[in-house]
Design a protein around this motif. Structure first.
Motif, PDB file in Angstrom:
ATOM      1  N   CYS A   1       7.877  13.654  -4.885  1.00  0.00           N
ATOM      2  CA  CYS A   1       7.470  13.581  -6.287  1.00  0.00           C
ATOM      3  C   CYS A   1       6.233  12.698  -6.413  1.00  0.00           C
ATOM      4  CB  CYS A   1       8.594  13.001  -7.141  1.00  0.00           C
ATOM      5  SG  CYS A   1      10.114  13.953  -7.092  1.00  0.00           S
ATOM      6  N   ARG A   2       5.228  13.227  -7.052  1.00  0.00           N
ATOM      7  CA  ARG A   2       4.032  12.441  -7.361  1.00  0.00           C
ATOM      8  C   ARG A   2       4.229  11.849  -8.752  1.00  0.00           C
ATOM      9  NH1 ARG A   2      -1.532  12.918  -5.609  1.00  0.00           N
ATOM     10  NH2 ARG A   2      -2.941  11.927  -7.106  1.00  0.00           N
ATOM     11  N   LEU A   3       4.113  10.522  -8.848  1.00  0.00           N
ATOM     12  CA  LEU A   3       4.402   9.818 -10.088  1.00  0.00           C
ATOM     13  C   LEU A   3       3.125   9.308 -10.734  1.00  0.00           C
ATOM     14  CD1 LEU A   3       7.420   7.663  -8.805  1.00  0.00           C
ATOM     15  CD2 LEU A   3       7.472   9.961  -9.776  1.00  0.00           C
TER      16      LEU A   3
ATOM     17  N   LYS B   1       0.835  -1.207   0.000  1.00  0.00           N
ATOM     18  CA  LYS B   1       0.000   0.000   0.000  1.00  0.00           C
ATOM     19  C   LYS B   1       0.866   1.251   0.000  1.00  0.00           C
ATOM     20  CE  LYS B   1      -3.752   2.286   2.508  1.00  0.00           C
ATOM     21  NZ  LYS B   1      -4.666   2.214   3.685  1.00  0.00           N
ATOM     22  N   ALA B   2       1.947   1.239   0.784  1.00  0.00           N
ATOM     23  CA  ALA B   2       2.840   2.394   0.833  1.00  0.00           C
ATOM     24  C   ALA B   2       3.528   2.625  -0.508  1.00  0.00           C
ATOM     25  CB  ALA B   2       3.880   2.190   1.935  1.00  0.00           C
ATOM     26  N   LEU B   3       3.677   1.571  -1.292  1.00  0.00           N
ATOM     27  CA  LEU B   3       4.292   1.683  -2.616  1.00  0.00           C
ATOM     28  C   LEU B   3       3.272   2.015  -3.698  1.00  0.00           C
ATOM     29  CD1 LEU B   3       6.720  -1.403  -2.487  1.00  0.00           C
ATOM     30  CD2 LEU B   3       7.337   1.007  -2.268  1.00  0.00           C
TER      31      LEU B   3
ATOM     32  N   SER C   1       4.047  15.865 -10.516  1.00  0.00           N
ATOM     33  CA  SER C   1       4.064  17.012  -9.596  1.00  0.00           C
ATOM     34  C   SER C   1       5.255  16.865  -8.666  1.00  0.00           C
ATOM     35  CB  SER C   1       2.781  17.083  -8.753  1.00  0.00           C
ATOM     36  OG  SER C   1       1.637  17.249  -9.556  1.00  0.00           O
ATOM     37  N   THR C   2       5.813  17.985  -8.256  1.00  0.00           N
ATOM     38  CA  THR C   2       6.872  17.977  -7.243  1.00  0.00           C
ATOM     39  C   THR C   2       6.515  18.970  -6.154  1.00  0.00           C
ATOM     40  OG1 THR C   2       8.160  19.640  -8.440  1.00  0.00           O
ATOM     41  CG2 THR C   2       8.691  17.320  -8.861  1.00  0.00           C
TER      42      THR C   2
ATOM     43  N   SER D   1       2.035   7.031  -7.407  1.00  0.00           N
ATOM     44  CA  SER D   1       2.880   6.657  -6.292  1.00  0.00           C
ATOM     45  C   SER D   1       3.667   7.890  -5.916  1.00  0.00           C
ATOM     46  CB  SER D   1       3.807   5.490  -6.639  1.00  0.00           C
ATOM     47  OG  SER D   1       4.695   5.844  -7.681  1.00  0.00           O
ATOM     48  N   PHE D   2       4.396   7.817  -4.810  1.00  0.00           N
ATOM     49  CA  PHE D   2       5.171   8.953  -4.337  1.00  0.00           C
ATOM     50  C   PHE D   2       6.592   8.491  -4.010  1.00  0.00           C
ATOM     51  CE2 PHE D   2       0.778   9.941  -3.453  1.00  0.00           C
ATOM     52  CZ  PHE D   2       0.657  11.287  -3.773  1.00  0.00           C
ATOM     53  N   ARG D   3       7.561   9.344  -4.377  1.00  0.00           N
ATOM     54  CA  ARG D   3       8.948   9.089  -4.004  1.00  0.00           C
ATOM     55  C   ARG D   3       9.570  10.411  -3.538  1.00  0.00           C
ATOM     56  NH1 ARG D   3      12.779   5.748  -7.727  1.00  0.00           N
ATOM     57  NH2 ARG D   3      13.870   5.708  -5.711  1.00  0.00           N
ATOM     58  N   GLN D   4      10.606  10.275  -2.757  1.00  0.00           N
ATOM     59  CA  GLN D   4      11.284  11.444  -2.227  1.00  0.00           C
ATOM     60  C   GLN D   4      12.712  11.494  -2.762  1.00  0.00           C
ATOM     61  OE1 GLN D   4      10.933  10.826   1.986  1.00  0.00           O
ATOM     62  NE2 GLN D   4       8.762  11.363   2.048  1.00  0.00           N
TER      63      GLN D   4
END
Length: 536
Positions: free
Chosen positions: A107-109, A64-66, A91-92, A113-116
């Motif tokens: 970062c919204r992908l 879920k977090a991924l 989006s960033t 998903s989201f990554r930092q």
């Protein structure tokens, strides 16, 4: 892309600090604050990927977090290629320190998903944050607003922050979403006025409570809100609603100093012994009424009718009299919305026919047919938040056996449950609590005990306990008798204006019509007197 490629091509790119090991990989677990990589990953046989978080996070929480599900990892090759073949940043969100220096980005992908990432010092990006300080979004603006004594909104995500800013207010969120609030964030708000808007789901409400409790420790004035018809505040504002249209579900208050025992004469001089009537001679704020009866006698219809009539401003037992319309709230833990549209639809129609239409917002319904467990803190908090938000005069909740998951005879569970129900009565200006409970079974339905089944606590708890019993005049074989007696199964704590029974109404009447004694003339009867009706 083979199944073994799923790990390398879908999962690993979403993780930080990935390292190859002899039998797989290690990485930071995305489901908790993981400073030292504690997640092991390897290829599986029954599952494409085996997740093993040494801190105890479940594989489902990691997925879920991924932003993934098991189905994503097991999808056919062509579907996986279409879904995950290309990942792009849409989006960033810049996270700055209090001096305005960029620390990292979220970062919204797409796919979602989201990554930092953080600046690598060479004009590029490092996708491993390492020991980079985690700060609040819009931190410089928050610090400035708190110093100026302005209200600050705390929401769940960056998109929500932008929506609140567009509405003209200062807003922030923590990185990582729900459940990731750090204690050091609270110190930024010491002595501040804060509004929290919870996402309208279980994780969102839990997150809002966690943040509110953390801020209470730094002397903040906190109010919690929720969007009444949307998942989050961004959707709420995007639909054209304003911040003023949010529903308040919780507010902090100054802790009152302990009250020492007053002197007798000071106590009597307070002069607060007058009744606080909602319905004169019938219901006072804070009353608890429990109704029992055999299945099929119509106690649920009786309770619904009472609530609709009160909401419409009709005296529930003297139908020719009007009363001030009361705000009602139904928390139905047994029936589905579809069933209740039928049940309440007919009663609402009668209120129109009688010229006393239930006003808009006068009666609200919440459906939890799966039941609630008031022994658990989150369900108890959920219920108190609904009461605080709607401020009802009358709450109809139950039946009692659906309010906790323990054995119905469990005294401890019953005590914890009624403690929450008692707390309901003190929220706002107080309310009447109406509840139904099942009566115990006997071989002879006519002689059935009316007291509620379950813990003996229920015999002592309510101010008024009544049961509907088939009247002696009715055919014992009739499954739905047209006349029932209203009998008390506990001694009343006060005298009120109760009928002695009810009969089925004719066409165009309310389903249950009150029966009053012929002698003496209708008047105030005690519950003890009512219990003797059958013998007279």
């Amino acid at each position: 892309m083979g199944l073994t490629d799923v790990l390398r091509e879908i999962v690993l790119p979403k993780l930080d600090r990935v390292q190859k090991t002899a039998d797989g990989f290690t990485a930071r677990c995305p489901a908790h604050e993981d400073n030292s990589p504690s997640l092991s990953l390897t290829y599986g046989t029954t599952h494409p990927v085996i997740f093993n978080c040494h801190a105890g996070c479940a594989p489902e929480d990691i997925l879920k977090a991924l932003g993934l599900e098991w189905a994503d990892l097991s999808a056919p090759k062509e579907e996986r290629a279409q879904r995950f073949g290309k990942t792009e940043i849409i989006s960033t969100y810049d996270y700055l320190d209090e001096h305005g220096e960029l620390l990292f980005q979220v970062c919204r992908l797409q796919p979602k998903s989201f990554r930092q990432r953080k600046p690598d010092g060479r004009g590029g990006w490092d996708w491993r944050l390492g020991d980079t300080p985690r700060v609040l979004y819009r931190l410089p603006e928050v610090v400035k607003a708190v110093a100026a004594g302005e209200l600050v909104w705390i929401v769940e995500g960056e998109k929500d922050v932008h929506a609140v800013e567009h509405a003209g207010m200062v807003a922030t969120c923590n990185p990582g979403g729900a459940g990731k609030w750090l204690l050091e964030y609270s110190e930024v708000f010491r002595d501040a006025a804060v509004a929290i808007c919870a996402d309208a789901d279980k994780p969102g409400r839990a997150h809002a409570r966690m943040v509110a409790e953390a801020l209470a420790k730094v002397d903040c004035e906190v109010t919690v809100y929720e969007a009444p018809n949307h998942k989050d505040i961004a959707d709420h504002l995007g639909a054209g609603h304003g911040l003023e249209d949010l529903v308040e579900t919780r507010v902090s208050g100054d802790e009152t100093a302990p009250v020492l025992a007053p002197d007798l004469w000071a106590f009597l001089a307070a002069g607060d012994d007058a009744y606080d009537w909602l319905v004169p001679d019938l219901f006072e704020r804070g009353d608890r009424l429990m109704v029992t009866g055999a299945e099929g006698l119509g106690k649920s219809v009786w309770c619904r009718q009472l609530l609709v009539m009160l909401a419409a401003g009709i005296h529930p037992f003297r139908h020719e009299e009007t009363v001030k319309p009361l705000r009602g709230l139904v928390v139905d833990c047994e029936n589905s919305p579809r069933q209740n549209r039928r049940h309440y639809g007919a009663l609402a129609g009668l209120s129109v026919t009688k010229g006393r239409r239930v006003p808009e917002g006068g009666l609200r319904l919440i459906h939890r047919p799966e039941g609630i467990d008031l022994v658990r803190g989150d369900d108890a908090e959920w219920l108190l938040e609904r009461i605080h938000a709607h401020k009802p005069d009358v709450v109809y909740i139950g039946p009692f056996y659906r309010l906790h998951n323990s054995d119905i005879n469990d005294e401890v569970a019953a005590r914890k449950t009624v403690a929450v129900l008692d707390a309901i009565r003190t929220v706002g200006s107080g309310c009447v609590l109406l509840m139904e409970a099942h009566a115990g079974h006997t071989k002879d339905g006519a002689g059935r005990m009316l007291r509620p089944a379950g813990s003996s606590l229920l015999l002592r708890w309510p101010e008024f306990g009544f049961g509907l019993r088939r009247a002696k005049e009715c055919d014992p074989s009739d499954p739905r008798p047209s006349l029932v007696d209203l009998e008390a199964w506990r001694g009343a704590r006060d005298e009120r204006d109760w009928p002695v029974g009810f009969r089925h109404g004719r066409s165009g009447d309310w389903p249950w019509m009150p029966e009053w004694p012929i002698k003496p003339n209708p008047g105030v009867l005690s519950a003890d007197a009512l219990s003797n009706r059958a013998a007279t």
